[in-house]
Design an enzyme around this catalytic site. Sequence first.
Site, PDB file in Angstrom:
ATOM      1  N   PHE A  64       0.828  -1.200   0.000  1.00  0.00           N
ATOM      2  CA  PHE A  64       0.000   0.000   0.000  1.00  0.00           C
ATOM      3  C   PHE A  64       0.862   1.250   0.000  1.00  0.00           C
ATOM      4  CE2 PHE A  64      -4.054   2.006   0.752  1.00  0.00           C
ATOM      5  CZ  PHE A  64      -3.765   3.158   1.467  1.00  0.00           C
TER       6      PHE A  64
ATOM      7  N   LYS B 298       0.047   4.859   7.991  1.00  0.00           N
ATOM      8  CA  LYS B 298       0.286   4.206   6.706  1.00  0.00           C
ATOM      9  C   LYS B 298      -0.236   5.109   5.596  1.00  0.00           C
ATOM     10  CE  LYS B 298      -1.788   0.212   5.783  1.00  0.00           C
ATOM     11  NZ  LYS B 298      -2.021  -1.251   5.744  1.00  0.00           N
TER      12      LYS B 298
ATOM     13  N   ASP C 155      -4.735 -12.640   3.623  1.00  0.00           N
ATOM     14  CA  ASP C 155      -3.311 -12.315   3.475  1.00  0.00           C
ATOM     15  C   ASP C 155      -2.570 -12.552   4.791  1.00  0.00           C
ATOM     16  OD1 ASP C 155      -1.365  -9.429   2.338  1.00  0.00           O
ATOM     17  OD2 ASP C 155      -1.133 -11.565   1.957  1.00  0.00           O
TER      18      ASP C 155
END
Length: 888
Positions: free
Chosen positions: A563, A580, A676
């Site tokens: 990302f 993030k 994931d």
Amino acid sequence: MIAKGVSCIMMKSKTHVLFCLISLCFVSNVLHVLSEAIAKPSSTSTVSYLLYGGTTSETTAAYGRKWEPDTKYLVSSSNTAPVQATYQDPSLPSIVPYMNGRIMTSEATYHFKLHGKSRHWIRLHFYPIDYNSFAAKDAYFSVVAGGITLLKNFNTSVTALALTQSHVIKEYSFYPNTEDLYITFTPSSDHKGSYAIINGIEVISMPDLYKSASLLGFNEQTVDAESSVLETLYRLNVGGQFIPASNDSGLTRTWYDDTPYVLYANEGVTSTSNKTDHKFKYTTDVPEMIAPYDVYTTARSMGPNSTVNMNSNLSWFFQVDSNFTYLVRLHFCEMEYTKDNMRVFEISINNKVAEQAADVILWGNMESDIPVYKDYAVYVSDSLGGDNNLTVSLHPAVDADPPPTTYDALLNGLEIFKMNDTLGNLAGPNPVPSDYMLRVEKLKDEQQKKLDAEKELENKKRNKVVGGAAGGAAAVGLVAAVCIVVYQRKKRVLGSDPGLASGWLPLYGSWSNSKSTSSSGKSCSSSTLSSLAQGLCRHFSFAEMKSGTRNFDESQVIGVGGFGKVYKGVVDGGTKVAIKRANPSSEQGLHEFRTEIEMLSKLRHRHLVSLIGFCEEDEEMILVYDYMGNGTLREHLYKTNKPQLSWKQRLEICIGAARGLYYLHTGAKYTIIHRDVKTTNILVDEKWVAKVSDFGLSKTGPSLNQTHVSTVVKGSFGYLDPEYFRRQQLTDKSDVYSFGVVLFEVLCARPALNPTLPKEQVSLADWALHCIRKGMLEDIIDPNLKGKINPECLKKFAETAEKCLSDQGTHRPSMGDVLWNLEFALQLHENPNGASLIADERSRTSEATAHGIDTDVSYGGESSMDETTDSMNSTNAAFSQLINPQGR
């Protein structure tokens, strides 16, 4: 008489000597010819050079390919230096040939000896990263091979950014004029401090796969692809999955999924042959090597609705360089129909008709299951203000006479090659990411507006018909029509349109268009997030994010993922957080951003990373989480300077992660599949409490009357459930498989994939299962753990991990069973004599389940979960959660 006899003897002797001399000459000539034949390979023999830049010894990479040092092929190495990458991007396919390279500060040349004048592949591998004092932004250089300019003023970093890739591979196919091949790298003189870099070079013999092709737009004119130098731009397995080089019949080509390149809203439908061991009927014109088996078993068609198909196209979009000719190769194989004129369609490339009535059955000599391919050439010019793009479109042959049985189109594979120009040049300009993305977004928006207008027109016509029948029904119909239109628009804004979710598309175009702006000028997300998500998530301003990260200073970076970068930050005057920030060139974007917020805003659990809030101001996508002081689990297992974790610590971290996953599968309102699970997505806080993170790929599980969710395969190689990969059917057992890989990673302290190892050891999952079957498990565990694990504990732990890796999901344990077994393993490690007590405890909890006792976990963060988490620290108390170990 005697004299006469002597004379005869002498004559015979001379004849014998002469015969011997002739024989000796003959043998000598034969030996000379043989020696030359041995010394000089035949023109049909093959060569294979695999060079790993900057290395000094032979290295074995994935699939057993051996890469040799590049030094002995350098004409001169005085102006070069070996370098080693200090950072390995998680998305790199392998370490070799990317983690080492060679820097060239002035012109440098490699020399290869070829065996005969046959077609060869040249593949150049680049990993754009800063090497010591050499910044990636300064790597501007040119590459010339065999007199052909392959690259000019090329920058690896800019190219990787535009392609949203961690590495760059340039592949060329050429027919050399001589048996001596020279590849020369020259730093650009236009940039101060420029240098050249190469990580890997392949020079491989290949078969002649190219002939002449019709040049579209020019009557009866062809181009000679056989003698041209070609650059591979796109190689797609249409309607199918990624095909690695190892699955390409020894030709080492890589085939990619076509989904990111499907341009319009009508993506059609994909299909896969349900025949096992399918036998295709190859012909002399279409050899088996033309494309891998898997390319012809999958396809993309327009779908069963002929009425819809007649008014739409099945199209793909590609960015190319202008003023070049391109060879477009289309692969077909008809497996559904057996007669001609059943599926007939038109093929257009850049709005030029290539075929008016393509009928794959006709091309296959009136038989099905026969692979065929068609080559077309098209020239892309910028003289008329072209957009430097190339489109391939399929449309039903609506004007065919007689009409086809069905209005549909079909494609199995697609390749696009750039052809050298008359000056022997293949080089184009470096791509510009923003321009490229804006063009794609513009094309998609225009097509979507057109489709919306057609839908509204159809709804109006439908409402008029209903109004003629009954006034009351008309009112109801109008309301329904409006709701449908609004719903469709809302879906598109939220990114549920598969086209918008593709990783290669603009990350921010759709997000920006969906935002509304408040009077203060700050964007708000009311149009993109549910009211529940907004209520449970805090909105941060971009100014707060910049202040909390020292203007996103690189010294604050604590991690990098698909990302974007993760920064250590501070909010509210002192609260530590992890921030993030989305990278515009990332392969993840709006869809993952929204999924993360929607998921985590509704989940509260001790073993799930908490989402504090988000920022989507100024076209930024930023997520703010609790700060996890000890980073990822992987950081504490291998390739680290941090202290080694004890076996008890590792077990407790695994148990914590299992609790988080168990809650996702059974404790929330709906089953949530993480998709994931890996050691980098298991974080550890300052108190060594493990928490599952990164929900960008998560999916809501199947309903009660379903067994699975059908979806495009996503996840991380090495952890990916093979059953999910094969069938594209997702279940909670896919997470169980991934977690099994994590367990072995914890036990063995090695990566899930390590291409530098021998072929049978590359995959940790496969190697661990092999060692267990052979009774060699002790040989592969972390040396720091040997002799420190109770044998019964090790046995229970390995059995649990092994069951998780069962090939079929139905044979794997539930996450609840995994958690129970890990708790059991911890008790065996700490108190072997108390194991029977735990077994009795589980027996009682199973009996409680039979009497209908329910769990106390919640959804939405409004239950007593936080009140019970303290008791979860006790190993024995934790078993009270496992009343229903099978979940729902």
